[in-house]
Structures are given as C-alpha cells and as structure tokens.
Design an enzyme around this catalytic site. Structure first.
Site, PDB file in Angstrom:
ATOM      1  N   ASP A  52       7.582  -7.959   7.822  1.00 25.88           N
ATOM      2  CA  ASP A  52       7.256  -7.703   6.401  1.00 25.88           C
ATOM      3  C   ASP A  52       7.886  -8.791   5.536  1.00 25.88           C
ATOM      4  OD1 ASP A  52       6.492  -4.388   6.126  1.00 25.88           O
ATOM      5  OD2 ASP A  52       7.602  -4.997   7.889  1.00 25.88           O
ATOM      6  N   THR A 125       3.483  -0.513   8.354  1.00 25.90           N
ATOM      7  CA  THR A 125       4.737  -0.899   9.023  1.00 25.90           C
ATOM      8  C   THR A 125       5.164   0.143  10.064  1.00 25.90           C
ATOM      9  OG1 THR A 125       5.435  -2.127   7.080  1.00 25.90           O
ATOM     10  CG2 THR A 125       7.151  -1.535   8.630  1.00 25.90           C
TER      11      THR A 125
HETATM   12  N1  LIG Z   1       5.404   8.897   0.939  1.00 19.36           N
HETATM   13  C1  LIG Z   1       5.377   7.565   1.087  1.00 19.36           C
HETATM   14  N2  LIG Z   1       6.509   6.838   0.950  1.00 19.36           N
HETATM   15  C2  LIG Z   1       6.502   5.499   1.107  1.00 19.36           C
HETATM   16  N3  LIG Z   1       5.400   4.772   1.401  1.00 19.36           N
HETATM   17  C3  LIG Z   1       4.267   5.459   1.538  1.00 19.36           C
HETATM   18  C4  LIG Z   1       4.176   6.875   1.393  1.00 19.36           C
HETATM   19  N4  LIG Z   1       2.899   7.261   1.584  1.00 19.36           N
HETATM   20  C5  LIG Z   1       2.206   6.132   1.837  1.00 19.36           C
HETATM   21  N5  LIG Z   1       3.016   5.056   1.810  1.00 19.36           N
HETATM   22  C6  LIG Z   1       2.670   3.663   2.066  1.00 19.36           C
HETATM   23  O1  LIG Z   1       1.271   3.483   1.881  1.00 19.36           O
HETATM   24  C7  LIG Z   1       0.711   2.741   2.946  1.00 19.36           C
HETATM   25  C8  LIG Z   1      -0.298   3.595   3.666  1.00 19.36           C
HETATM   26  O2  LIG Z   1       0.328   4.752   4.165  1.00 19.36           O
HETATM   27  P1  LIG Z   1      -0.255   5.576   5.383  1.00 19.36           P
HETATM   28  O3  LIG Z   1      -0.278   4.650   6.561  1.00 19.36           O
HETATM   29  O4  LIG Z   1       0.687   6.721   5.542  1.00 19.36           O
HETATM   30  O5  LIG Z   1      -1.609   5.994   4.945  1.00 19.36           O
HETATM   31  C9  LIG Z   1       1.882   2.299   3.832  1.00 19.36           C
HETATM   32  O6  LIG Z   1       2.249   1.012   3.384  1.00 19.36           O
HETATM   33  P2  LIG Z   1       3.328   0.052   4.119  1.00 19.36           P
HETATM   34  O7  LIG Z   1       3.180   0.240   5.581  1.00 19.36           O
HETATM   35  O8  LIG Z   1       2.900  -1.274   3.617  1.00 19.36           O
HETATM   36  O9  LIG Z   1       4.662   0.428   3.588  1.00 19.36           O
HETATM   37  C10 LIG Z   1       2.909   3.359   3.529  1.00 19.36           C
HETATM   38  O10 LIG Z   1       4.239   2.973   3.726  1.00 19.36           O
HETATM   39 MG   LIG Z   2       6.273  -0.509   3.259  1.00 22.50          MG
HETATM   40 MG   LIG Z   3       3.749  -3.099   3.482  1.00 23.27          MG
END
Ligand SMILES: Nc1ncnc2c1ncn2[C@@H]1O[C@H](COP(=O)(O)O)[C@@H](OP(=O)(O)O)[C@H]1O
Ligand SMILES: [Mg+2]
Ligand SMILES: [Mg+2]
Ligand SMILES: [Mg+2]
Length: 312
Positions: A52, A125
C-alpha cells in the site's frame, strides 16, 4: 506533455500507465514475501502493508511531477515528496489510446484548481494479506468540480491462477466517452445477483441485501473488484449499507461504472461529491447498478427506515 491535448486526457492517460506500475510494485512486494503489515486503526480488517505504502508513493510522485497544480489525495497519508522516491517508480509514459480519445466538450478546458485525484494504491488489502490476489485493484479517480468523471481500475493479478506471469488488466473510463480494457455487459434478466463486502460485514449490510431479495450474493473483497463485477454484468448491483468506504474507494469505480452505462450513488440515490474539502467517508453507503438495470426501481426496495440510518 503532448501538445494541445486536453488536460483530463493527459491525466487519465498518465493514470493508466501509473496504475500498472503500482500493480508491478504490489506484485514485487508479494514475491519478496515481507508484507510489513500494520493495523491502521481500531476497526477490524483495516490494514496497511508495504505494498500500500510503496504503490501510493509511485502514484503520487508520478502524478505530482506531471500535474503539480492538481490536488491529489491518497489513502495512505499525505507525503507528496518526489525527491526520495526510487527513479524507476516515477512513470512518464502515457496510454496512447486514451490520448487519442475525442474529449467530451465539457472537459476540454478544465481548470487544474477544479480537479482532485483520489488514489487508493491498493484496494482489497485484507484480501491481499490473505492470498485472495484477484480481489486486489489499484484505483485512481479523477474528479472535476466535485464529480467523478474519469478513473482507472487496474487489476494486477487478473488471470494469475492460469497465467502466473500475468500483467493483469487495466480498465479505464471517461464519462461521456466510454470505457477501455473490457466491454461493458448487461447482467442476465430474471435474476438479481448482488455483490458486497466479505470482510466488513454488519447487521445493516445484511438487512439491505435481504430487502432486495437477491437470487445470489457474491461476497468479495475490494470496491474496485466489485465495481468490475458490475461493469462486466456478472452482478446486477454492488450494495454496501455501511459508512466504511472512503472517497478513494469509490471515485475511480464510480467514474468507470458510469462511463460504462451504469449508475453509482449512495443509498439515497445521490452522487457523492469529490471536491478537495469534502469529508473522506462515504457516509451514505453504496448503491451501484449495472448497465441495463433500473437503478431507481431497485433502490425503492430498500426500506426508508434503513436509508434514514445514513449518514451515521
Ligand atoms: N468498516 C470499514 N473500515 C475500514 N475500511 C473499510 C470498511 N469498510 C470498507 N472499507 C474499505 O473499503 C474498501 C472495500 O471494502 P470491502 O472489501 O470490505 O468491500 C477496502 O479498501 P482498502 O482495502 O483499500 O482499505 C476497505 O478497507
Ligand atoms: Mg485500506
Ligand atoms: Mg487501499
Ligand atoms: Mg480501498
């Protein structure tokens, strides 16, 4: 810069090449095996890795060098230093097919002060650390006067299970012009296939999905990956009744999906604002539908009481 090309095309063409370089960096770090995982906050599954951090430095340095007057906001912090970034990570190439586009008239003369680039250097991630590599994408979203108008979704591990040396694929979109990298598809009639989070589930997330009475739910990682499933017509809608996504998760996907004929809004049916002074969380949730799906009709099936819970 190429003589006489509209800045938005230059920016998108640079973003396409830069996202692919970021994808290579992500793969190099995975190959080296030391992910350097850090827990970012109190939320579970909110991780940051060396991939990242490095991918963000590549993207921010490359775009800052070429577009010093544009605001660039990245998920992984605010350093815009170029001098300490490995030279090989500073991308100067541009995608020629994007440069050759006929620019929609409304974007021909864009003031750099009105542009914000939202960077998610590695989306998915959690899945990256768990080896679900095709869920990973690199997201670059370009907003003009607060609206998501262009974007890139690069999927570095696309096809890696059968072709381990894959270069992945890069999908770009410009609203009013269309998309490149894949063909937008209409999902099958007579079914309702929804995609949502696999690692950030909550009771409200489930309640919203159940209200839509889907024939199938596809739980995968990454906002970019889920947007791709909708663009390709493999899912009818991406529904996430949560404030967990941030502007860098959705600006690129929104622009590409809308350029592909879909609709990407919050749970109230409104587009997010992506100006430089907005709050980062997508506090009104996500409701995004594929080309050929009636977004307004589907959204009516979400109970008003549930919509009223947002923002929270
Ligand atoms: N409750 C939460 N707290 C932090 N990040 C979240 C979150 N819900 C979703 N996200 C972020 O939104 C993106 C898509 O989430 P998901 O895979 O759960 O659908 C991911 O981005 P990143 O991986 O870039 O951090 C994830 O971390
Ligand atoms: Mg993230
Ligand atoms: Mg990210
Ligand atoms: Mg993300």
């Amino acid at each position: 810069m190429s003589q006489g090309k509209p800045m938005i095309l230059e920016l998108l063409a640079s973003s396409v090449k830069t996202s692919a370089k970021a994808g290579q960096i992500i793969k190099d770090i995975m190959r080296q095996g030391d992910l350097g995982i850090v827990e970012k906050g109190s939320e579970p599954n909110d991780l940051q890795t060396e991939a990242d951090r490095s991918a963000q430095r590549c993207i921010i340095a490359s775009l800052t060098k070429k577009f010093p007057n544009v605001t660039i906001i990245g998920e992984e912090g605010h350093s815009h230093r170029i001098d300490d970034v490995v030279q090989d990570w500073i991308v100067s190439e541009v995608d020629q097919s994007v440069l050759a586009l006929d620019c929609p008239p409304q974007y021909k003369e864009v003031n750099p002060q009105d542009v914000v680039v939202w960077v998610d250097p590695l989306d998915g991630t959690s899945e990256y650390t768990q080896g679900l590599l095709d869920h990973v994408t690199v997201l670059i979203g370009i907003a003009v006067q607060g609206r998501a108008v262009a974007g890139v979704i690069h999927q570095p591990y696309y096809g890696y299970k059968t072709a381990p040396d894959t270069l992945g694929r890069t999908i770009w979109g410009l609203v009013g012009s269309g998309i490149g990298g894949i063909q937008a598809q209409t999902p099958p009639k007579g079914e309702l296939i929804l995609t949502t989070t696999r690692s950030h589930n909550t009771a409200l997330v489930v309640e919203a999905l159940e209200a839509l009475k889907p024939s199938k739910i596809v739980r995968v990682g990454g906002a970019g990956h889920k947007a791709l499933l909708v663009i390709e017509g493999l899912c009818h809608a991406y529904v996430f009744a949560s404030n967990g996504c941030k502007k860098w998760d959705t600006c690129g996907p929104e622009a590409v999906l809308e350029a592909a004929g879909g609709v990407f809004t919050d749970l109230h049916g409104n587009h997010y604002s992506y100006g430089k002074d907005v709050a980062y969380p997508d506090a009104q949730g996500i409701f995004a539908t594929a080309k050929g799906v009636d977004h307004a009709e589907l959204l009516k099936k979400i109970p008003q009481a549930l919509k009223d819970a947002f923002p929270y």
